[in-house]
Enzyme design. Structure first.
Site, PDB file in Angstrom:
ATOM      1  N   ARG A  77       5.900   6.030  10.351  1.00 19.49           N
ATOM      2  CA  ARG A  77       4.829   6.691   9.605  1.00 19.49           C
ATOM      3  C   ARG A  77       3.556   5.874   9.716  1.00 19.49           C
ATOM      4  NH1 ARG A  77       3.659   6.631   3.320  1.00 19.49           N
ATOM      5  NH2 ARG A  77       1.986   8.183   3.247  1.00 19.49           N
ATOM      6  N   HIS A 121      -4.889   8.648   4.120  1.00 17.73           N
ATOM      7  CA  HIS A 121      -4.363   7.467   3.412  1.00 17.73           C
ATOM      8  C   HIS A 121      -5.553   6.644   2.935  1.00 17.73           C
ATOM      9  CE1 HIS A 121      -0.515   4.930   2.963  1.00 17.73           C
ATOM     10  NE2 HIS A 121      -1.445   4.304   2.287  1.00 17.73           N
ATOM     11  N   GLU A 166      -0.387   9.590  -1.922  1.00 19.74           N
ATOM     12  CA  GLU A 166      -0.565   9.118  -3.301  1.00 19.74           C
ATOM     13  C   GLU A 166      -1.842   9.670  -3.957  1.00 19.74           C
ATOM     14  OE1 GLU A 166       0.165   4.961  -3.785  1.00 19.74           O
ATOM     15  OE2 GLU A 166       2.231   5.207  -3.169  1.00 19.74           O
ATOM     16  N   ASN A 294       7.110   7.948  -2.710  1.00 18.29           N
ATOM     17  CA  ASN A 294       6.836   6.507  -2.677  1.00 18.29           C
ATOM     18  C   ASN A 294       7.308   5.934  -4.013  1.00 18.29           C
ATOM     19  OD1 ASN A 294       5.556   7.174  -0.314  1.00 18.29           O
ATOM     20  ND2 ASN A 294       3.504   6.597  -0.960  1.00 18.29           N
ATOM     21  N   TYR A 296       8.247   2.126  -6.011  1.00 19.36           N
ATOM     22  CA  TYR A 296       8.229   0.654  -5.987  1.00 19.36           C
ATOM     23  C   TYR A 296       8.837   0.023  -7.223  1.00 19.36           C
ATOM     24  CZ  TYR A 296       5.345   0.819  -1.831  1.00 19.36           C
ATOM     25  OH  TYR A 296       4.899   1.043  -0.560  1.00 19.36           O
ATOM     26  N   GLU A 353       7.768   5.529   1.273  1.00 23.92           N
ATOM     27  CA  GLU A 353       7.456   4.125   1.012  1.00 23.92           C
ATOM     28  C   GLU A 353       8.409   3.538  -0.027  1.00 23.92           C
ATOM     29  OE1 GLU A 353       3.406   3.096   0.074  1.00 23.92           O
ATOM     30  OE2 GLU A 353       2.616   4.669   1.385  1.00 23.92           O
TER      31      GLU A 353
HETATM   32  N1  LIG Z   1       0.676  -1.663  -3.690  1.00 27.05           N
HETATM   33  N2  LIG Z   1       1.193  -1.480  -2.813  1.00 27.05           N
HETATM   34  C1  LIG Z   1       1.907  -1.256  -1.654  1.00 27.05           C
HETATM   35  C2  LIG Z   1       1.650   0.160  -1.075  1.00 27.05           C
HETATM   36  C3  LIG Z   1       0.258   0.269  -0.446  1.00 27.05           C
HETATM   37  O1  LIG Z   1       0.082  -0.760   0.506  1.00 27.05           O
HETATM   38  C4  LIG Z   1       0.223   1.645   0.229  1.00 27.05           C
HETATM   39  O2  LIG Z   1      -0.958   1.796   1.009  1.00 27.05           O
HETATM   40  C5  LIG Z   1       0.225   2.743  -0.831  1.00 27.05           C
HETATM   41  O3  LIG Z   1       0.552   3.975  -0.192  1.00 27.05           O
HETATM   42  C6  LIG Z   1       1.204   2.451  -1.979  1.00 27.05           C
HETATM   43  O4  LIG Z   1       0.807   1.549  -2.918  1.00 27.05           O
HETATM   44  C7  LIG Z   1       1.810   1.199  -2.153  1.00 27.05           C
END
Ligand SMILES: N#[N+]C[C@@H]1[C@@H](O)[C@H](O)[C@@H](O)[C@@H]2O[C@H]12
Length: 447
Positions: A77, A121, A166, A294, A296, A353
């Site tokens: 991706r 993005h 996001e 995504n 985390y 993610e």
């Molecule tokens: N923070 N963090 C890591 C990661 C970021 O690096 C990505 O660009 C985003 O899509 C999402 O927030 C996650």
């Protein structure tokens, strides 16, 4: 020990994004993005870092593809930089920009790796920001035109498409909390932008269908789990409102054709209900083929009047944390996935993610990042539990292939399974890279 095994047909990949890895910010006709402007405004990014060079993947993509090939992944991706294609956001196309992405996609395909392309993005052309950015509905149509151009250019080569990455970060983190570009702090602006992002998503899906582009399309919302501190209804309700900001606010319009009433009530209370025009919700809610998730972290939350927009206070009960100071909470991954399945149906899901920040360094040519391996093990175990509970997981993509520009945290925060020395740009495969390589090869790992 327990063996955690995945279906043979599951896709395994890794993810990155244009502004975070490409560099070449002023090269080959690329226009400025809001992150070029934001990162060069003193105080916005740790250590004054910016994406001028990043991982230099614009020049080193062949090396990076070989790293992916050795890793054994079958999907990668990446995102396309809108201002590398349309330097002014609309109008004249930068052929060198298109050629870069053809080179990257051809290199991936020649090495047996399927490209998964994110259209947006976060790197909005600065020229469009100068005309109001996502607050201006004209940007919605500019995005649809950009998406159409890319669909036409790569139809048949790229078959997995993500419209917006996001949208919560693009709208609320960037225009209400204000720590991401363009850095405003206005709730009404943020809710209007969240609506325009969903509209942009819908219009791009419509163009995709009209053009009869081969493949599948979705979007990639960010999620978080909030566990109530107690069984008190006020704590449960506060957590549901807090999760509604990430989940229902961005899922209900796409899957139910309307905003969640409980969230509209919150925003309306602050005079920030979004401006919705006739026909908008029909555009937003047309069918998509998959959803990218995504995930985390998760937190514990409880009711506290006026603690935030949702009368929600997060409570630190001592969960182990990553170097981003985020809780390691794999249980929340399982719960988020079940919540989405229960509320929105059996939609195919790609984990677009998931990964951990550890600010590891190279010692004697090696990076011992056992913490990241443990994080991946715990979260993949939760993922398998969700699959055993009926969630239709089509693939898992680790964030990230490379250490990269971590937005407001610059290069200090490292998410890669491959270490990057940002002085020399030398790539060093971490222990997590080798663990992930073995897991991808086997389709299982020993917990
Ligand atoms: N923070 N963090 C890591 C990661 C970021 O690096 C990505 O660009 C985003 O899509 C999402 O927030 C996650």
């Amino acid at each position: 020990m327990a063996i955690i095994e995945f279906p043979k047909e599951m896709k395994w990949g890794a993810a990155t994004a244009a502004y975070q890895i490409e560099g070449a910010a002023l090269e080959d006709g690329r226009g400025l993005s809001i992150w070029d402007t934001f990162s060069k405004t003193p105080g916005n990014v740790l250590n004054g870092d910016n994406g001028d060079v990043a991982c230099d993947s614009y020049h080193r993509y062949k090396e990076d593809v070989q790293i992916m090939k050795e890793l054994g992944i079958n999907v990668y991706r990446f995102s396309i930089s809108w201002p590398r294609i349309f330097p002014a956001g609309t109008g004249e196309i930068n052929q060198k920009g298109l050629q870069y992405y053809h080179n990257l996609v051809d290199e991936l395909l020649e090495n047996g790796i399927e490209p998964m392309c994110t259209l947006y993005h976060w790197d909005l052309p600065q020229a469009l920001q100068d005309q109001g950015g996502w607050e201006n509905r004209k940007t919605v149509d500019a995005f649809a035109d950009y998406a159409e151009q890319i669909f036409k250019e790569f139809d048949g080569k790229i078959k997995k498409w993500i419209t917006i990455n996001e949208p919560w970060c693009v709208s609320f983190l960037s225009n209400f909390i204000g720590i991401h570009a363009p850095g405003f702090q206005n709730l009404k602006l943020a809710t209007d932008i969240s609506h325009h992002l969903l509209l942009a998503h819908g219009k791009a899906v419509a163009r995709f269908r009209d053009l009869k582009v081969e493949g599948s399309i979705g979007y990639a919302p960010n999620t978080e789990w909030l566990e109530p501190f107690s069984s008190k209804q006020e704590d449960i309700d506060a957590c549901n409102r807090g999760m509604g900001w990430f989940i229902e606010w961005f899922f209900d319009p796409v899957f139910k054709g309307q905003y969640p009433h409980f969230m509209l009530e919150v925003f309306d209370k602050h005079g920030a209900a979004p401006a919705i025009q006739a026909g908008d919700m029909e555009i937003i809610s047309q069918k998509i083929d998959f959803v990218g998730i995504n995930y985390y972290t998760g937190s514990v939350g409880r009711y506290k009047k006026d603690a935030d927009l949702f009368d929600l206070e997060k409570v630190d009960i001592g969960y182990e944390k990553t170097d981003f100071d985020w809780n390691i909470y794999p249980e929340g991954f399982y719960k988020v996935l079940l919540k989405i399945k229960d509320q929105y149906g059996d939609i195919p899901v790609y984990i677009t993610e998931n990964g951990a920040c550890y600010n590891d360094e190279v010692e004697n040519g090696r990076v011992k990042d056992q913490g990241r391996i443990d994080y991946l093990k715990q979260h993949l175990t939760s993922l398998k539990r969700a699959m055993d509970s009926g969630v239709q997981i089509k693939g898992y993509l680790a964030w990230s292939l490379l250490d990269n520009f971590e937005w407001a945290e610059g290069y200090h925060k490292r998410f890669g399974i491959v270490h990057v020395d940002f002085n020399t740009l030398k790539r060093t495969k971490k222990d997590s890279y080798y663990w992930y390589k073995q897991t991808v090869k086997n389709g299982w790992f020993d917990m």
